[in-house]
Write an enzyme that holds these catalytic residues in place. Structure first.
Site, PDB file in Angstrom:
ATOM      1  NE  ARG A 155      -3.546   0.240   2.558  1.00  0.00           N
ATOM      2  CZ  ARG A 155      -3.534   0.923   3.709  1.00  0.00           C
ATOM      3  NH1 ARG A 155      -2.926   0.452   4.754  1.00  0.00           N
ATOM      4  NH2 ARG A 155      -4.148   2.082   3.785  1.00  0.00           N
ATOM      5  CE  LYS A 166       1.592  -4.906   6.338  1.00  0.00           C
ATOM      6  NZ  LYS A 166       1.191  -3.629   5.790  1.00  0.00           N
ATOM      7  NE  ARG A 217       3.358   8.515  13.003  1.00  0.00           N
ATOM      8  CZ  ARG A 217       3.550   9.408  13.959  1.00  0.00           C
ATOM      9  NH1 ARG A 217       3.668   9.024  15.213  1.00  0.00           N
ATOM     10  NH2 ARG A 217       3.654  10.698  13.698  1.00  0.00           N
TER      11      ARG A 217
HETATM   12  C1  BTN Z   1       0.472  -3.723   2.311  1.00  0.00           C
HETATM   13  O1  BTN Z   1       1.296  -2.851   2.046  1.00  0.00           O
HETATM   14  O2  BTN Z   1       0.139  -3.943   3.472  1.00  0.00           O
HETATM   15  C2  BTN Z   1      -0.181  -4.541   1.228  1.00  0.00           C
HETATM   16  C3  BTN Z   1       0.706  -5.653   0.759  1.00  0.00           C
HETATM   17  C4  BTN Z   1       0.092  -6.500  -0.338  1.00  0.00           C
HETATM   18  C5  BTN Z   1       1.084  -7.494  -0.912  1.00  0.00           C
HETATM   19  C6  BTN Z   1       0.435  -8.474  -1.830  1.00  0.00           C
HETATM   20  S1  BTN Z   1       1.499  -9.810  -2.253  1.00  0.00           S
HETATM   21  C7  BTN Z   1       0.350 -10.356  -3.444  1.00  0.00           C
HETATM   22  C8  BTN Z   1      -0.184  -9.119  -4.129  1.00  0.00           C
HETATM   23  N1  BTN Z   1       0.688  -8.728  -5.218  1.00  0.00           N
HETATM   24  C9  BTN Z   1       1.267  -7.549  -4.989  1.00  0.00           C
HETATM   25  O3  BTN Z   1       2.062  -6.989  -5.773  1.00  0.00           O
HETATM   26  N2  BTN Z   1       0.896  -7.063  -3.809  1.00  0.00           N
HETATM   27  C10 BTN Z   1      -0.054  -7.935  -3.159  1.00  0.00           C
END
Ligand code: BTN
Length: 330
Positions: free
Chosen positions: A125, A190, A325
């Site tokens: 994100r 996380k 946060r």
């Molecule tokens: C975050 O930042 O919390 C979200 C992370 C999401 C990662 C997943 S891995 C599978 C899918 N493909 C990606 O490129 N991102 C999501």
């Protein structure tokens, strides 16, 4: 940058973590030792850790428990098996979200599922990179379709967080929490993240790619490039669980919640989300382009917006706008 068939076959031979000589691999695959060496070189260039030792051959460091289509399908919950239209399993890919987004733009509809063992450009994100080492974690995307436009989707990203939390519990791990909107935490670190991307008509038929990254096995070296406290599920599991089983449980819980969400919307999932709320009644700081506010986090509204008490006024914040946060206590 895809891994070709020979590369895939070599990886499956090396999956046991033992040494295999170039001659032996070549004999199994019907290719020369030089061809094996060329393929191994190309795998190493894709950051796959293959160790070469003169006189012994090649070793995939730590071995690998590859995702297996049959074991995933066998372990899928019966209630959602027929929601799967196509299941893609890649060894490496830029991003499972990008892959399904292009399928959606080519006209594909709901029910496409994509797992990859590795992502060369995994996306998090807020423009962050998602660390995606080879054959360790779960990288999953699901293509879904909604007819009521973007408005129907408020709350969906929180609902997916609940699905991931349910999967973690199903694997026997307690103490999972959600940090609004959908960070999945264990011990305040996380464990998993959710990234939703949309295409189509914001007021009509739209398609959503739901991406989930779940840390399963993460080495200290892999963790070095993660810019926030992180953890991995393997540290909490009390039994040995195959990656395909984890993948199937995660996928099942997401499909089950999607079916529920389609039928009843977010309101039926809201109480459960609140039961996992990591920041309830905590001082929090919310940031959005150059602005910061602090207040007491008071749960979520019926659409999934975050409620924050700022000097006695309850304000609602939406997912796309802000990051949150825990604040220093006033
Ligand atoms: C975050 O930042 O919390 C979200 C992370 C999401 C990662 C997943 S891995 C599978 C899918 N493909 C990606 O490129 N991102 C999501």
């Amino acid at each position: 940058m895809a891994i070709n068939t020979t590369g895939g076959q070599i990886l499956h031979i090396l999956a046991d973590g033992k040494f295999h000589s170039g001659d032996d691999i070549g004999a199994v695959l019907g290719i020369s030792r030089a061809a094996v060496s060329k393929s191994v070189k190309s795998l190493k260039e894709k950051s796959i850790e293959i160790f070469s030792l003169h006189g012994k051959g090649y070793q995939l460091v730590g071995g690998a428990d590859f995702l297996d289509r049959d074991s995933i399908l066998v372990n899928i919950n019966d209630k959602c098996r027929d929601q799967i239209n196509e299941l893609f399993l890649h060894l490496t890919i830029e991003s499972t979200n990008n892959y399904l987004m292009s399928k959606a733009e080519e006209g594909a509809g709901k029910g496409l599922i994509c797992f990859s063992e590795h992502q060369t450009a995994g996306k998090g994100r807020r423009g962050r990179h998602w660390v995606s080492p080879f054959a360790k974690n779960i990288y999953l995307s699901i293509l879904w379709q909604f007819d009521g436009g973007a408005a129907e989707l408020e709350g969906l990203s929180l609902a997916i967080g609940v699905a991931v939390a349910r999967a973690v519990k199903k694997l026997g791990v307690n103490g999972v929490a959600l940090k609004w909107p959908n960070d999945v935490l264990l011990d305040n670190k996380k464990l998993a993240g959710v990234l939703l991307e949309m295409t189509g008509d914001v007021s009509g038929e739209c398609k959503v790619v739901i991406g989930v990254g779940l840390n399963l096995f993460l080495s200290d070296a892999d963790g070095q490039s993660i810019d926030q406290p992180y953890t991995a599920l393997s540290q909490y599991l009390s039994r040995s669980v195959g990656r395909s089983e984890v993948a199937a449980i995660l996928l099942s819980e997401i499909l089950l919640i999607l079916m529920d969400f389609e039928e009843k919307g977010f309101s039926s999932i809201r109480d459960e989300w609140q039961s996992y709320d990591a920041l309830l009644q905590q001082w929090v700081t919310l940031s959005s382009v150059g602005k910061q506010v602090s207040g007491i986090s008071c749960g979520i509204d019926r659409d999934g917006g975050l409620l924050v008490d700022i000097d006695g006024d309850i304000k609602v914040f939406k997912g796309g706008e802000v990051s949150i946060r825990k604040a220093e206590v006033k």
